[in-house]
Design an enzyme around this catalytic site. Structure first.
Site, short mmCIF file in Angstrom:
data_model
loop_
_atom_site.label_atom_id
_atom_site.label_comp_id
_atom_site.label_asym_id
_atom_site.label_seq_id
_atom_site.Cartn_x
_atom_site.Cartn_y
_atom_site.Cartn_z
N ASP A 18 0.88 -1.16 0.00
CA ASP A 18 0.00 0.00 0.00
C ASP A 18 0.92 1.21 0.00
O ASP A 18 2.15 1.08 0.15
CB ASP A 18 -0.92 0.00 1.23
CG ASP A 18 -2.27 0.65 0.92
OD1 ASP A 18 -2.27 1.80 0.45
OD2 ASP A 18 -3.31 0.01 1.15
N HIS A 42 -3.65 3.02 -4.48
CA HIS A 42 -2.91 2.67 -3.26
C HIS A 42 -1.49 2.24 -3.62
O HIS A 42 -0.98 1.26 -3.08
CB HIS A 42 -3.62 1.55 -2.48
CG HIS A 42 -4.84 2.02 -1.75
ND1 HIS A 42 -4.81 2.46 -0.44
CD2 HIS A 42 -6.13 2.16 -2.15
CE1 HIS A 42 -6.04 2.82 -0.07
NE2 HIS A 42 -6.85 2.65 -1.09
N GLU A 48 -10.37 2.25 -4.52
CA GLU A 48 -10.10 3.66 -4.24
C GLU A 48 -9.01 4.28 -5.13
O GLU A 48 -8.12 4.95 -4.63
CB GLU A 48 -9.70 3.84 -2.77
CG GLU A 48 -10.78 3.47 -1.80
CD GLU A 48 -10.42 3.74 -0.34
OE1 GLU A 48 -11.26 4.28 0.37
OE2 GLU A 48 -9.30 3.41 0.06
N ASP A 77 -10.76 -2.03 12.33
CA ASP A 77 -9.99 -0.82 12.65
C ASP A 77 -10.90 0.28 13.20
O ASP A 77 -10.41 1.32 13.60
CB ASP A 77 -9.22 -0.31 11.42
CG ASP A 77 -10.12 0.04 10.25
OD1 ASP A 77 -11.21 -0.57 10.11
OD2 ASP A 77 -9.75 0.92 9.47
#
Ligand code: TNX
Length: 750
Positions: free
Chosen positions: A187, A264, A320, A413
């Site tokens: 990432d 990413h 994303e 998370d």
């Protein structure tokens, strides 16, 4: 043949279920088995129990390699010795994959399964029955998984975790019958896998000057050479990977590697700027899809990945990606034209399809985040649905497999309790019971769709998880709730039993060195409205067990002699309810309070000013629509509970019609702030009153206190309170501070 076997297995299981003895004690096996009859203690557990098995040589070698980690000190029975435990693996047994039968009588224990995984899971259940005891109860357990894919995800890019930490988690995950580790290896915050042909990935892009992700962001997101002083980071060598993969395999866990593309990927562009549209480092987080070099790069990487990981699935990310750079890049635009891709979404999908073809040519399949549906789904891809369940369902309807991991239920998370009591975390709370309530494949989808939903997974993104201890804190106990979601049949799920079992599991796993969250010490409230009786019903719950809830309605602190909560408490008019838990051998828990008001605006109509609109396109943010602010329903700690109304980007500006002129002395609304999902308190609120709907006078102005405005997460009431004023119409305006999200649940008028 296989199908017939499956059906007869199912029939046998259903028989067992209906044959469960009345009065049988609940089991302490988690995830809850398909059926279990448990009797009285009947079989002593020796110091070193002897086992015999008919497993094939390869499976037996694996079992022996695993046994040093097993809670019971099993040893193979000597020749002629009567075994305490018999493990039968019979591929013709009328059982599906991973299923097992476990019986205990005074003459011994038998585990029967059709495959080694089933035998392994039988052993896990046996260990739970044997825990903290010197004898086993008589038992007859029939068990099989609901879903074949039960995953835990670990992000090692945002913060790096060594393989000892990973292997420690594999021990525990396997005990709860989790069978996939999704390893998020790359990432923008760091590349974590050594690729011999691309050394800069791990010489540069795996290291940064700041240890904490948030400091690194603030400092401009730069990487540093591996040997620079104070460099933070790390990566796995081929040998590390082999050790983890083998350790996992012995525990019947498949490690699925994830290599993120095309988004990413800022670390890739920093190490190899020729893969960015600009050709320069630190300019973008997405690789250029116009250049062939990008494909050469990912082929090299995937060659190494497929060499190291036997997993059938390779996760290629796909989430994303910003398409801004591709829009301005001549090479990307040329690709769009030449390949007839239409637009940038088509370009992204082109890349995923090409990569899929490459992975397929090696006999493997890809998994991608649900964004891979945009611009056309690659032909054989499995979709991992994270934004919600819709992408997964859409893929399943198209005949693709899907894995459910929606943020609202599966993101580990996110904080697990009131954010103001928790370490900084992403987004809105996902409590243990929120995770537990998830059904990844509800019957309502129909069998044709549901059969493509192959699993469920908990995701542990590590932006705010800087240490191994913290990673465990976020994983446990919620991943155990998701293990039960994936393994147990919906009919076997039961909140009361799970509350009892999970509290025992937490005590146990803490005693063996895992830093599990001990669950909320606070009482959680929900309010409902009884419109006919004109009262508010206050329900209270605790995650802890054993625990009594005691409460007061006069503002005082509950004591051991205050009323015991046994069911919803009805409040007529207004009251403050205060509650806390009482557990054996510990001090009373902290008090939590809520105000309950059967207030004057309940049921009154609300007119939204043209300039303001709640966020109508997102179902979850509109709560009850036009009546949300006066329906009496108060929101809880999470903005996705269907009671909070979201405003974005405009301000809130509404007028409430009380029906007739009445005395008003209190107009308040509750707001939340949660920085990571970009929810902010308003900058200010203003309240006006009118008796005729034409002439308004200002009643008050209010602003959050500085400390609230600065808070990462908080809830606060803003409004006006004063001497009674005659009013029929109340206008309430809350002005956005940041033009981001603003959420409120109710405008309370007294
Ligand atoms: C979204 S889930 C992401 C991650 C973040 C996570 C934080 C997904 C496919 N992308 O990159 O870490 O949110 O919750």
């Amino acid at each position: 043949m296989n199908l017939i076997r499956h059906f007869s297995a199912l029939a046998a299981l259903i028989l067992c279920l209906t044959a469960t003895m009345p009065g049988a004690r609940a089991t302490d096996i988690t995830p809850a088995p398909l059926s279990a009859e448990i009797g009285a203690p009947c079989l002593p557990i020796p110091e070193a129990p002897a086992y015999r098995t008919n497993m094939n040589a390869a499976d037996l070698t694996d079992l022996k390699a695993y046994l040093p980690s097993y809670p019971l000190k099993l040893r193979q029975a000597n020749y002629g010795e009567r075994p305490w435990l018999t493990i039968n693996v019979d591929s013709c047994a009328a059982m599906g994959p991973e299923a097992y039968l476990l019986t205990v009588s005074d003459s011994g224990v038998t585990v029967t399964a059709a495959d080694a995984a089933g035998a392994f899971y039988g052993l896990q259940s046996l260990a739970m029955l044997a825990r903290d005891s010197d004898s086993l109860p008589a038992a007859n357990i029939t068990d099989a998984p609901r879903l074949p894919y039960r995953g835990a995800h670990m992000d090692v890019s945002r913060h790096f975790f060594g393989i000892d930490h990973i292997m420690k988690q594999l021990d525990l995950l396997a005990a709860y019958k989790i069978n996939r580790l999704h390893w998020h290896l790359t990432d923008s915050e760091g590349w974590r896998l050594e690729i011999p042909s691309r050394p800069l990935l791990t010489e540069l892009a795996a290291w940064r000057p700041q240890r904490l992700y948030s400091d690194w962001r603030k400092a401009g997101r730069r990487y540093c050479p591996r040997d620079s002083a104070g460099a933070y980071g790390g990566y796995y060598t081929a040998d590390d990977v082999r050790r983890v993969v083998e350790y996992a395999r012995l525990r019947h866990i498949t490690v699925i590697p994830e290599i993120e593309m095309p988004g990413h990927s800022a670390e890739v562009c920093a190490a190899y700027p020729e893969l960015a549209c600009s050709g320069k480092p630190y300019t973008q987080g997405e690789v250029c899809i116009g250049r062939e070099e990008t494909f050469d790069f990912f082929k090299d990487v995937l060659d190494e990945v497929m060499r190291l990981f036997p997993s059938h699935y390779i996760h290629i990310g796909g989430d994303e990606a910003s398409r801004r750079h591709w829009r301005q890049c001549p090479m990307c635009q040329q690709r769009i034209r030449e390949e007839g891709l239409g637009d940038e979404a088509g370009l992204q999908s082109y890349m995923i399809r090409r990569i899929e073809a490459y992975v397929n040519s090696h006999g493997r399949d890809i998994i991608g985040w649900d964004e891979i549906l945009d611009g056309g789904l690659a032909p054989h891809a499995t979709v991992m649905s994270w934004r919600n369940v819709d992408g997964g369902i859409r893929a399943a309807r198209m005949g693709h497999d899907a894995i459910m991991t929606p943020e609202e239920f599966c993101y580990l998370d996110h904080p697990q309790d009131d954010p103001s009591t928790q370490p900084k975390a992403f987004g809105s709370p996902v409590t243990l019971f929120k995770a537990y309530s998830f059904d990844p494949a509800p019957d309502s989808l129909g069998t044709d769709v549901a059969r493509h939903i192959i699993g469920v997974q908990g995701n542990n993104w590590a932006e705010y998880i800087p240490t191994p201890e913290h990673s465990e804190y976020m994983l446990y106990p919620r991943i155990i709730a998701l293990a039960e979601v994936g393994w147990s049949q919906p009919a076997r799920k039961d909140e009361t039993s799970f509350r009892r079992r999970i509290n025992d599991e937490i005590r146990h796993i803490r005693s063996i060195g895992y830093n599990a969250f001990t669950l909320s010490p606070r009482v959680a409230f929900t309010q409902d409205v009884d419109y006919a009786r004109r009262c508010i019903l206050v329900s209270m719950a605790t995650e802890r067990h054993p625990a009594d809830i005691r409460y007061t309605t006069d503002g005082s602190e509950p004591t051991a002699s205050s009323p015991l909560y046994t069911g919803p408490v009805s409040i007529e008019g207004s009251a403050t309810v205060t509650a806390r838990i009482f557990q054996p051998d510990s001090l009373p828990g902290p008090c939590t309070r809520i105000r309950a008001d059967y207030h004057k605006a309940i049921g009154c109509s609300v007119v939204y000013a043209d300039s303001c609109g709640y966020y109508r396109d997102r179902k979850v943010y509109m709560a009850g629509g036009d009546s949300a602010l006066t329906d009496g329903l108060r929101g809880g700690k999470t903005y996705t509970d269907g009671r909070w109304q979201g405003f974005c980007p405009n301000s809130l500006d509404v007028t409430i019609d009380l029906g007739s002129v009445t005395e008003v002395s209190h107009v308040m609304a509750n707001f939340m702030q949660m920085r990571t999902p970009l929810i902010f308190l308003p900058a200010s609120v203003d309240i006006w009153a009118s008796t005729d709907g034409k002439h308004y006078r200002l009643l008050g102005h209010d602003e959050p206190e500085g400390s609230e405005a600065e808070a990462d997460a908080c809830f606060t009431e803003l409004g006006w309170h004063g001497d009674p004023e005659p009013a029929r119409y109340i206008r309430f305006r809350a002005t956005q501070g940041r033009r981001q999200f603003m959420f409120t649940d109710e405008i309370v008028i007294l």
